[in-house]
Structure formats: structure tokens, C-alpha cells
Design a protein around this motif. Structure first.
Motif, PDB file in Angstrom:
ATOM      1  N   TYR A  60       0.855  -1.175   0.000  1.00  0.00           N
ATOM      2  CA  TYR A  60       0.000   0.000   0.000  1.00  0.00           C
ATOM      3  C   TYR A  60       0.898   1.234   0.000  1.00  0.00           C
ATOM      4  CZ  TYR A  60      -3.404   3.329   1.801  1.00  0.00           C
ATOM      5  OH  TYR A  60      -4.182   4.436   1.987  1.00  0.00           O
ATOM      6  N   TYR A  67       0.617   2.885   6.384  1.00  0.00           N
ATOM      7  CA  TYR A  67      -0.397   2.897   7.441  1.00  0.00           C
ATOM      8  C   TYR A  67       0.165   3.688   8.609  1.00  0.00           C
ATOM      9  CZ  TYR A  67      -2.500  -1.115   5.007  1.00  0.00           C
ATOM     10  OH  TYR A  67      -3.084  -1.941   4.083  1.00  0.00           O
ATOM     11  N   GLY A  73     -12.568  -2.501   1.848  1.00  0.00           N
ATOM     12  CA  GLY A  73     -11.380  -1.645   1.966  1.00  0.00           C
ATOM     13  C   GLY A  73     -11.726  -0.338   2.655  1.00  0.00           C
ATOM     14  N   GLY A 117     -10.432   0.973   5.322  1.00  0.00           N
ATOM     15  CA  GLY A 117      -9.312   1.686   5.936  1.00  0.00           C
ATOM     16  C   GLY A 117      -9.646   2.146   7.340  1.00  0.00           C
ATOM     17  N   GLN A 159     -14.621   6.983   4.999  1.00  0.00           N
ATOM     18  CA  GLN A 159     -15.882   7.048   4.242  1.00  0.00           C
ATOM     19  C   GLN A 159     -17.016   6.384   5.023  1.00  0.00           C
ATOM     20  OE1 GLN A 159     -15.413   8.822   1.557  1.00  0.00           O
ATOM     21  NE2 GLN A 159     -13.200   8.561   1.341  1.00  0.00           N
ATOM     22  N   ASP A 203     -11.549  -4.567   5.968  1.00  0.00           N
ATOM     23  CA  ASP A 203     -10.236  -4.127   5.493  1.00  0.00           C
ATOM     24  C   ASP A 203      -9.241  -5.239   5.820  1.00  0.00           C
ATOM     25  OD1 ASP A 203      -9.083  -1.198   4.541  1.00  0.00           O
ATOM     26  OD2 ASP A 203      -7.536  -2.474   5.428  1.00  0.00           O
ATOM     27  N   ILE A 204      -8.167  -5.243   5.052  1.00  0.00           N
ATOM     28  CA  ILE A 204      -7.135  -6.253   5.284  1.00  0.00           C
ATOM     29  C   ILE A 204      -6.271  -5.885   6.488  1.00  0.00           C
ATOM     30  CG2 ILE A 204      -5.310  -5.270   3.802  1.00  0.00           C
ATOM     31  CD1 ILE A 204      -5.104  -8.141   2.563  1.00  0.00           C
ATOM     32  N   ALA A 225     -10.773  -8.694   6.732  1.00  0.00           N
ATOM     33  CA  ALA A 225     -10.962  -9.642   5.620  1.00  0.00           C
ATOM     34  C   ALA A 225     -10.211  -9.135   4.397  1.00  0.00           C
ATOM     35  CB  ALA A 225     -12.445  -9.789   5.288  1.00  0.00           C
ATOM     36  N   ASP A 226      -9.843 -10.110   3.549  1.00  0.00           N
ATOM     37  CA  ASP A 226      -9.155  -9.813   2.300  1.00  0.00           C
ATOM     38  C   ASP A 226     -10.179  -9.936   1.167  1.00  0.00           C
ATOM     39  OD1 ASP A 226      -7.647  -9.885  -0.019  1.00  0.00           O
ATOM     40  OD2 ASP A 226      -6.163 -11.302   0.755  1.00  0.00           O
ATOM     41  N   ILE A 227     -10.277  -8.907   0.345  1.00  0.00           N
ATOM     42  CA  ILE A 227     -11.225  -8.928  -0.774  1.00  0.00           C
ATOM     43  C   ILE A 227     -11.073 -10.219  -1.592  1.00  0.00           C
ATOM     44  CG2 ILE A 227     -11.681  -7.836  -3.036  1.00  0.00           C
ATOM     45  CD1 ILE A 227     -11.008  -5.129  -1.630  1.00  0.00           C
ATOM     46  N   CYS A 257     -14.071   2.452  -2.252  1.00  0.00           N
ATOM     47  CA  CYS A 257     -13.553   3.809  -2.492  1.00  0.00           C
ATOM     48  C   CYS A 257     -12.032   3.835  -2.298  1.00  0.00           C
ATOM     49  CB  CYS A 257     -14.230   4.767  -1.514  1.00  0.00           C
ATOM     50  SG  CYS A 257     -13.814   6.491  -1.758  1.00  0.00           S
ATOM     51  N   PHE A 258     -11.323   4.252  -3.310  1.00  0.00           N
ATOM     52  CA  PHE A 258      -9.854   4.425  -3.265  1.00  0.00           C
ATOM     53  C   PHE A 258      -9.127   3.123  -2.903  1.00  0.00           C
ATOM     54  CE2 PHE A 258     -11.227   8.835  -1.657  1.00  0.00           C
ATOM     55  CZ  PHE A 258     -11.455   9.283  -2.940  1.00  0.00           C
TER      56      PHE A 258
HETATM   57  C1  LIG Z   1      -6.511   4.412   0.323  1.00  0.00           C
HETATM   58  S1  LIG Z   1      -7.155   3.329   1.525  1.00  0.00           S
HETATM   59  C2  LIG Z   1      -8.855   3.803   1.347  1.00  0.00           C
HETATM   60  C3  LIG Z   1      -9.634   3.618   2.589  1.00  0.00           C
HETATM   61  C4  LIG Z   1     -11.071   4.118   2.527  1.00  0.00           C
HETATM   62  N1  LIG Z   1     -11.848   3.398   1.542  1.00  0.00           N
HETATM   63  C5  LIG Z   1     -11.111   5.605   2.234  1.00  0.00           C
HETATM   64  O1  LIG Z   1     -11.603   6.001   1.187  1.00  0.00           O
HETATM   65  O2  LIG Z   1     -10.638   6.372   3.074  1.00  0.00           O
HETATM   66  C6  LIG Z   1      -7.109   1.717   0.767  1.00  0.00           C
HETATM   67  C7  LIG Z   1      -7.490   0.608   1.750  1.00  0.00           C
HETATM   68  O3  LIG Z   1      -7.654  -0.627   1.032  1.00  0.00           O
HETATM   69  C8  LIG Z   1      -7.213  -1.658   1.877  1.00  0.00           C
HETATM   70  N2  LIG Z   1      -6.937  -2.856   1.079  1.00  0.00           N
HETATM   71  C9  LIG Z   1      -5.973  -3.019   0.143  1.00  0.00           C
HETATM   72  N3  LIG Z   1      -6.019  -4.266  -0.359  1.00  0.00           N
HETATM   73  C10 LIG Z   1      -7.038  -4.909   0.278  1.00  0.00           C
HETATM   74  C11 LIG Z   1      -7.569  -6.226   0.191  1.00  0.00           C
HETATM   75  N4  LIG Z   1      -7.051  -7.136  -0.641  1.00  0.00           N
HETATM   76  N5  LIG Z   1      -8.610  -6.539   0.972  1.00  0.00           N
HETATM   77  C12 LIG Z   1      -9.139  -5.628   1.837  1.00  0.00           C
HETATM   78  N6  LIG Z   1      -8.659  -4.367   1.959  1.00  0.00           N
HETATM   79  C13 LIG Z   1      -7.627  -4.018   1.194  1.00  0.00           C
HETATM   80  C14 LIG Z   1      -5.972  -1.071   2.536  1.00  0.00           C
HETATM   81  O4  LIG Z   1      -5.644  -1.781   3.725  1.00  0.00           O
HETATM   82  C15 LIG Z   1      -6.414   0.352   2.796  1.00  0.00           C
HETATM   83  O5  LIG Z   1      -6.984   0.500   4.070  1.00  0.00           O
END
Ligand SMILES: C[S@@+](CC[C@H](N)C(=O)[O-])C[C@H]1O[C@@H](n2cnc3c(N)ncnc32)[C@H](O)[C@@H]1O
Length: 268
Positions: free
Chosen positions: A5, A9, A44, A46, A50, A67-68, A93-95, A111-112
């Protein structure tokens, strides 16, 4: 498949995500409303930047935010508790490895997140399995190729390009916003509708200058200082000039434009 990422973090990045979310709340969320009783998966989430808006705008929806990163989730949980949010459950959880029942959500919100994945079509296709027939997905992404500004200094463009390259090296895509339509179509979604949302900031909109130009966009580029210099993509002098040039766009005569892309699509 997981990616590094690019933004990391850390506390500074968490504050940036909160600033980003609060500045962009109307632009990105005003048309996201779910009927009472809907089950919604936020993939995701974070630190919950959001999530809070989603939950407040949809108090009668039942939201599961995953979120992961357990560290981010803990922050999200605390934020939700401090805002007295009761309709969200947070889960690690992992997507790419979800254990929900197929078709268990009416709606998915992302989102993002796709910008950080090397296989966004696969992620979208996986998420589709968890949406009930006729349900929808909402995807929001930025596109760093859409940043233009006054004064238009070369160093500012160079430092933005540095983030684009760094994210590419990590398997992501900082210019993914423009690809939402083809990605969703490839993943098998229907009725894909993408709307570009432009942020415009000049001195007549001081909250946008502070909240977006400085605390969201320039803070994001500043946040990659160490990784950019370590990667050898840019030297320190140019990096500093680029940051200075971005802050210059926040002065009395400066202008900053950026476009986010929001897509809504249905699952047949
Ligand atoms: C830029 S942050 C965005 C967080 C939130 N959606 C926002 O808009 O503020 C991206 C997030 O995606 C999560 N992420 C990345 N790969 C992921 C996966 N395979 N499964 C779940 N979450 C994941 C990261 O841990 C991170 O918290």
C-alpha cells in the motif's frame, strides 16, 4: 493478490484520509443512498473515513466494513464509536478471500481501493459474487493524470508523476479513475454509469484550498518522500521543488483542479 500500500499505514496518512473524506463528502457521497434495511458491504474501509458518512447518510442500512489491515480497522472502530455509529460492523478480511455467503449484500461500496491492486478486474469480479441479483456496486477512484493547476510548474508535475511511477512499481495504478467503465464491464457488471467529479480550488474557496489542495493532495505527495527518494525515481532537490510548487498553487492567485470518478453498476 496483495499489493504494497503505497501511502502506508501511519498516523499522518490516517489524518490525510480523514481530511480527504470530510472535504469531499458532498462531491462523492451526496447521491449514495440505500433503501432502509439494505445490507451493504464496504470493501477496503481503511480507517473508516468514508464509513462514517455512509453510515450517517444511511442510518437504516446494515453496513459491514472490511479491510485487510487490523490496525486501520481498530482506528475505524474507535472513530465509529466516538461518532455513536451503530449500524456498522467492522471485520478483518481480504477482498480476494471473503467468507460471506454468495449474494449476501444488496450493495457494495469501494472507495480508493482498486488503485492499489494489481488485479482490479479480479477484485471486482470476486465482489460481484457477493451481490444479490439486481444489486449494485459503487466504485470511487481518483486519477492523478487529471491534476492540473496554476502556476503550472514542471517540478509539480514531476513529483506527481513520481507517485504514479511508484504506485505502478507496487502493482497499482494512480490513474485508474478513467478506467472504471472498462474495468466494470470486463468484470461482468451491467448498466455501468460513470460520473466524473471535479474538485476546483482557488482562494475564493479557502476550505477547498486547505482541505483538498494542501491537506489531501499535497499531503499525499509529501507522504511518499521517503519511498520516492529511496527508489531513486527522483532526487531530493526536485522532490522539494515539486512540493513547494504544489503549495504555491494554494496561494492567493493559485488554482488546483482534480477529477474523481464515481461509477455505479448493477449485478445481473
Ligand atoms: C486508500 S485506503 C482507502 C480507505 C477508505 N476506503 C477511504 O476512502 O478512506 C485503501 C485501503 O484498502 C485496503 N486494502 C488493500 N487491499 C485490500 C484487500 N485485498 N482486501 C481488503 N482491503 C484491502 C488497505 O488496507 C487500505 O486501508
Amino acid at each position: 493478490m496483495k499489493n504494497a500500500y503505497v501511502h502506508g499505514y501511519n498516523q499522518r496518512e490516517n489524518i490525510r484520509l480523514q481530511d480527504q473524506a470530510s472535504t469531499l463528502v458532498d462531491l462523492l457521497h451526496s447521491d449514495t443512498t440505500f433503501p432502509a434495511g439494505s445490507s451493504v458491504l464496504e470493501a477496503g474501509c481503511g480507517v473508516g473515513a468514508q464509513t462514517i458518512t455512509l453510515a450517517k447518510n444511511n442510518p437504516d442500512a446494515v453496513i459491514t466494513s472490511i479491510d485487510i489491515s487490523e490496525i486501520s480497522l481498530e482506528e475505524a472502530r474507535q472513530k465509529a464509536a466516538s461518532e455513536k455509529i451503530t449500524n456498522v460492523t467492522f471485520q478483518q478480511a481480504d477482498i480476494f478471500n471473503l467468507s460471506f455467503e454468495p449474494h449476501s449484500f444488496d450493495h457494495i461500496f469501494v472507495c480508493f481501493v482498486l488503485e492499489h491492486l494489481s488485479n482490479p478486474v479480479e477484485a471486482l469480479a470476486i465482489l460481484k459474487k457477493f451481490i444479490r441479483p439486481g444489486g449494485t456496486i459503487t466504485v470511487i477512484e481518483g486519477d492523478h493524470g487529471s491534476a492540473y493547476f496554476y502556476p503550472n510548474r514542471k517540478a509539480a508535475n514531476t513529483v506527481i508523476q513520481c507517485l504514479v511511477e511508484l504506485q505502478k512499481k507496487g502493482g497499482g495504478n494512480a490513474m485508474i479513475g478513467r478506467e472504471l467503465y472498462p474495468l466494470l464491464v470486463k468484470a461482468g457488471y451491467q448498466s455501468v454509469n460513470v460520473s466524473p467529479r471535479m474538485v476546483y480550488a482557488d482562494a475564493s474557496k479557502p476550505e477547498m484550498v486547505e482541505g483538498f489542495t494542501k491537506n489531501t493532495f499535497t499531503a499525499m505527495i509529501e507522504g511518499i518522500r521517503e519511498s520516492s527518494l529511496n527508489s531513486g525515481l527522483i532526487d531530493e532537490k526536485i522532490f522539494n521543488q515539486g512540493i513547494k510548487a504544489l503549495y504555491r498553487t494554494a496561494e492567493h492567485d493559485g488554482v488546483f483542479c482534480y477529477t474523481f470518478f464515481k461509477a455505479v453498476a448493477t449485478c445481473g
